[in-house]
Design an enzyme around this catalytic site. Structure first.
Site, PDB file in Angstrom:
ATOM      1  N   LYS A  52       0.834  -1.204   0.000  1.00 23.18           N
ATOM      2  CA  LYS A  52       0.000   0.000   0.000  1.00 23.18           C
ATOM      3  C   LYS A  52       0.870   1.256   0.000  1.00 23.18           C
ATOM      4  O   LYS A  52       0.570   2.233  -0.701  1.00 23.18           O
ATOM      5  CB  LYS A  52      -0.944  -0.025   1.202  1.00 23.18           C
ATOM      6  CG  LYS A  52      -2.069  -1.049   1.057  1.00 23.18           C
ATOM      7  CD  LYS A  52      -2.760  -1.372   2.360  1.00 23.18           C
ATOM      8  CE  LYS A  52      -3.764  -2.502   2.160  1.00 23.18           C
ATOM      9  NZ  LYS A  52      -4.377  -3.004   3.395  1.00 23.18           N
ATOM     10  N   GLN A  96      -5.040  -1.849   9.352  1.00 24.55           N
ATOM     11  CA  GLN A  96      -4.794  -3.149   8.744  1.00 24.55           C
ATOM     12  C   GLN A  96      -5.377  -4.279   9.598  1.00 24.55           C
ATOM     13  O   GLN A  96      -5.120  -4.362  10.798  1.00 24.55           O
ATOM     14  CB  GLN A  96      -3.278  -3.362   8.553  1.00 24.55           C
ATOM     15  CG  GLN A  96      -2.904  -4.663   7.881  1.00 24.55           C
ATOM     16  CD  GLN A  96      -3.422  -4.761   6.460  1.00 24.55           C
ATOM     17  OE1 GLN A  96      -3.346  -3.823   5.690  1.00 24.55           O
ATOM     18  NE2 GLN A  96      -3.970  -5.910   6.113  1.00 24.55           N
ATOM     19  N   ASP A 119     -11.502   1.855   3.443  1.00 24.90           N
ATOM     20  CA  ASP A 119     -11.708   0.407   3.292  1.00 24.90           C
ATOM     21  C   ASP A 119     -13.167   0.074   2.991  1.00 24.90           C
ATOM     22  O   ASP A 119     -13.478  -1.004   2.498  1.00 24.90           O
ATOM     23  CB  ASP A 119     -11.285  -0.331   4.566  1.00 24.90           C
ATOM     24  CG  ASP A 119      -9.911  -0.984   4.448  1.00 24.90           C
ATOM     25  OD1 ASP A 119      -9.477  -1.254   3.307  1.00 24.90           O
ATOM     26  OD2 ASP A 119      -9.274  -1.227   5.487  1.00 24.90           O
TER      27      ASP A 119
END
Length: 292
Positions: A52, A96, A119
């Site tokens: 990322k 995460q 997300d």
């Protein structure tokens, strides 16, 4: 032999598009910024986080990195999220997953501001997707829609079967296919006669979490088969939920593992960061219209 849907090429095209838009925003004095938070040092999570960061570097998105030890208290993490929520210079927040067992992932996700939830996991964004309102869409399902569209595979009116009902892939995938006017069935481990159900699909999305479970017996000749899996076979070699060698002789199109869905997830995260800037009202709509 099936058409191979190349996620590397398509994701690269999307990142290039994002890069252009980021440069244009930079010219307006807007720096697109993503905050990435990791708890612990799970090897797979570390790989994802590093990928990322690389994508941010390539597209010109500023990346802020925060790392907590495995034994960090949930209150510390929530405190950081609140700080990032309030910062004007942070557009997207990504925590995460998975988190350590002593942390409640739902509480952490719900603490992220819905307009910074790149997300697409916050209940508000999930609800928006359900009723067709603007919001963030989870990156993997959004990436699959792009794979299909950019490969010339029509969704409208097609029989679509999603095998898997997770909140991250299965459920949002079904909603997105429905939004594109597909006729959608969600199948799962309790589905009776799964082979028959899957065998009706013009578009089959496999998110079972079981290595090479989907063989040609599950696949209608000429179907588009999207493999979401990231598994290891008996030789510890990376593979998907689909038996690629077998299914590629029956399918009309298929994604490989690796190099299919995986790269798309990160490309769509970059796209969501751009979307965050617009949702937060950072871009002057009149100016954007003039430039467009």
């Amino acid at each position: 032999m099936a058409q191979i849907i190349n996620g590397k090429l398509i994701s690269q095209a999307i990142k290039d598009e994002v890069k252009q838009e980021v440069e244009a925003l930079s010219g307006q004095g807007i720096m697109v910024t993503l905050a990435v938070v990791q708890v612990g040092n799970d090897p797979a999570s570390t790989v994802y986080v590093n990928n990322k960061k690389k994508a941010c570097e390539y597209t010109g998105i500023r990346s802020l990195s925060y790392t907590f030890p495995e034994n960090a208290k949930q209150e510390e993490l929530l405190s950081l999220i609140q700080e990032l929520n309030s910062r004007e210079d942070v557009n997207g927040i990504l925590v995460q997953l998975p988190l350590p067992a002593h942390m409640d992932a739902d509480s952490v996700i719900e603490a992220i501001s819905p307009v910074k939830d790149v997300d697409g996991f916050h209940p508000q964004n999930v609800g928006a997707l359900c009723i067709g309102k603007p919001g963030f869409v989870p990156c993997t399902p959004a990436g699959i829609i792009e794979l299909l569209k950019r490969s010339g595979i029509s969704i409208a009116g097609k029989e679509c079967v999603v095998i898997g009902r997770s909140n991250i892939v299965g459920k949002p995938m079904a909603l997105l296919l429905l939004r594109e006017n597909g006729t959608v069935t969600i199948a799962h481990s309790r589905t009776e006669d799964l082979k028959t159900v899957a065998g009706r699909a013009d578009i089959l999305v496999a998110a079972t979490g079981r290595a090479k479970m989907i063989t040609s017996e599950y696949v209608k000749p000429g179907a588009a088969v999207i493999d979401v899996g990231m598994d290891r076979d008996e030789n510890n070699k990376l593979c998907g939920d689909v038996d690629f060698d077998d299914v590629s002789r029956t399918a009309g199109a298929i994604t490989p593992v690796p190099g299919g869905v995986g790269p798309m997830t990160i490309a769509m995260l970059m796209k969501n960061c751009l979307h965050a800037v617009r949702m937060q009202g950072k871009v002057d709509p009149a100016r954007k219209k003039q430039e467009g």
